[in-house]
Design an enzyme around this catalytic site. Sequence first.
Site, mmCIF file in Angstrom:
data_model
loop_
_atom_site.group_PDB
_atom_site.id
_atom_site.type_symbol
_atom_site.label_atom_id
_atom_site.label_comp_id
_atom_site.label_asym_id
_atom_site.label_seq_id
_atom_site.Cartn_x
_atom_site.Cartn_y
_atom_site.Cartn_z
ATOM 1 N N ASP A 45 0.897 -1.244 0.117
ATOM 2 C CA ASP A 45 0.182 -0.166 0.038
ATOM 3 C C ASP A 45 0.797 1.259 -0.119
ATOM 4 O O ASP A 45 1.481 1.588 0.946
ATOM 5 C CB ASP A 45 -0.840 -0.139 1.094
ATOM 6 C CG ASP A 45 -2.058 -0.996 1.114
ATOM 7 O OD1 ASP A 45 -2.706 -0.933 -0.047
ATOM 8 O OD2 ASP A 45 -2.177 -1.743 1.860
ATOM 9 N N ASP A 191 -10.579 -4.901 -2.124
ATOM 10 C CA ASP A 191 -9.418 -4.455 -1.062
ATOM 11 C C ASP A 191 -9.798 -3.830 0.097
ATOM 12 O O ASP A 191 -10.585 -2.706 -0.129
ATOM 13 C CB ASP A 191 -8.344 -3.649 -1.823
ATOM 14 C CG ASP A 191 -7.309 -3.307 -0.955
ATOM 15 O OD1 ASP A 191 -7.192 -3.799 0.110
ATOM 16 O OD2 ASP A 191 -6.457 -2.339 -1.573
HETATM 17 C C1 DX5 Z 1 -6.703 0.678 2.257
HETATM 18 C C2 DX5 Z 1 -5.462 -0.349 1.700
HETATM 19 C C3 DX5 Z 1 -5.801 -1.699 2.198
HETATM 20 C C4 DX5 Z 1 -5.866 -1.750 3.671
HETATM 21 C C5 DX5 Z 1 -5.868 -3.498 3.922
HETATM 22 O O1 DX5 Z 1 -5.820 1.926 2.603
HETATM 23 O O2 DX5 Z 1 -5.596 -0.090 0.366
HETATM 24 O O3 DX5 Z 1 -5.082 -2.387 1.539
HETATM 25 O O4 DX5 Z 1 -4.760 -1.396 4.246
HETATM 26 O O5 DX5 Z 1 -6.078 -3.579 5.276
HETATM 27 P P1 DX5 Z 1 -7.239 -4.447 5.913
HETATM 28 O O6 DX5 Z 1 -7.258 -5.655 5.312
HETATM 29 O O7 DX5 Z 1 -6.769 -4.419 7.346
HETATM 30 O O8 DX5 Z 1 -8.437 -3.561 5.705
HETATM 31 ZN ZN ZN Z 2 -4.547 -1.588 -0.910
#
Ligand code: DX5
Ligand code: ZN
Length: 241
Positions: A45, A191
């Site tokens: 990310d 996601d």
């Molecule tokens: C959002 C990101 C995601 C997120 C995933 O800002 O693109 O990839 O961090 O994290 P979880 O699975 O904890 O929501």
């Molecule tokens: Zn992401």
Amino acid sequence: MSGTLARLRSLCPTVSVGTLTADLMHLDAELELLERAGVGIVHVDVMDGCFCPQMTVGPAYVKGLRTPLLKDVHLMVEEPLDKLEPYAAAGADIISVHVEATVHIHRVLQTLGTLEHGERPGEAIVRGLAFNPGTPLEWLGPLLDEVDMVTILAIDPGWSGQIMASATLGRVARAKAMIAAAGKEILVCVDGGVTRGNIADIAAAGADLIVTGSAVFDGKAAEANARFVLAAARARRLYAL
Ligand code: DX5
Ligand code: ZN
């Protein structure tokens, strides 16, 4: 079809595991743990502090990931056009850009299509297009020729551990219908907000790739969590047999 896209497609349905909540000081061990669990993709990310509130990592981090896992780079950055090449050079296998991040998204996707993998010259990067929860999926229509994967954000980007937006599963179905109606073979990814409790529903809705961060790296049982989410994501294939 590029070798990387073929490899990604051969893994689906599957998970891509985000490292935001991993032990970043011991990332080698965290990546080995994912490999042991059978995970094939690591999700990076990238947040620029403008497109979304947080700042995270850049190309040096992508290059520094010593792993055979596919590197799935999610760019949550404004105006990505001039920022793509360093990620390709750093060894990104998949690069996703946000449809909201620029008015010239078509040019960004076309440019992404010209880039070569940093470690495998001549090989194309998988092109991903991401949609925030409040963005109409109709924006995909004119871009269908320039995309390998569509990502439906289930949360507003910025943090791990948020609650999945209620419209998410319907949006997965809508994206798949648009892709099928156009006769395309584009992967659909979800996601954000994935938990042990909702991953089976996301898989059943037809997600090819499910990005999950804190449901795996919870500071307790990451390897067991990784095995659980991988099995849940793949269950769709088992039911389909
Ligand atoms: C959002 C990101 C995601 C997120 C995933 O800002 O693109 O990839 O961090 O994290 P979880 O699975 O904890 O929501
Ligand atoms: Zn992401």
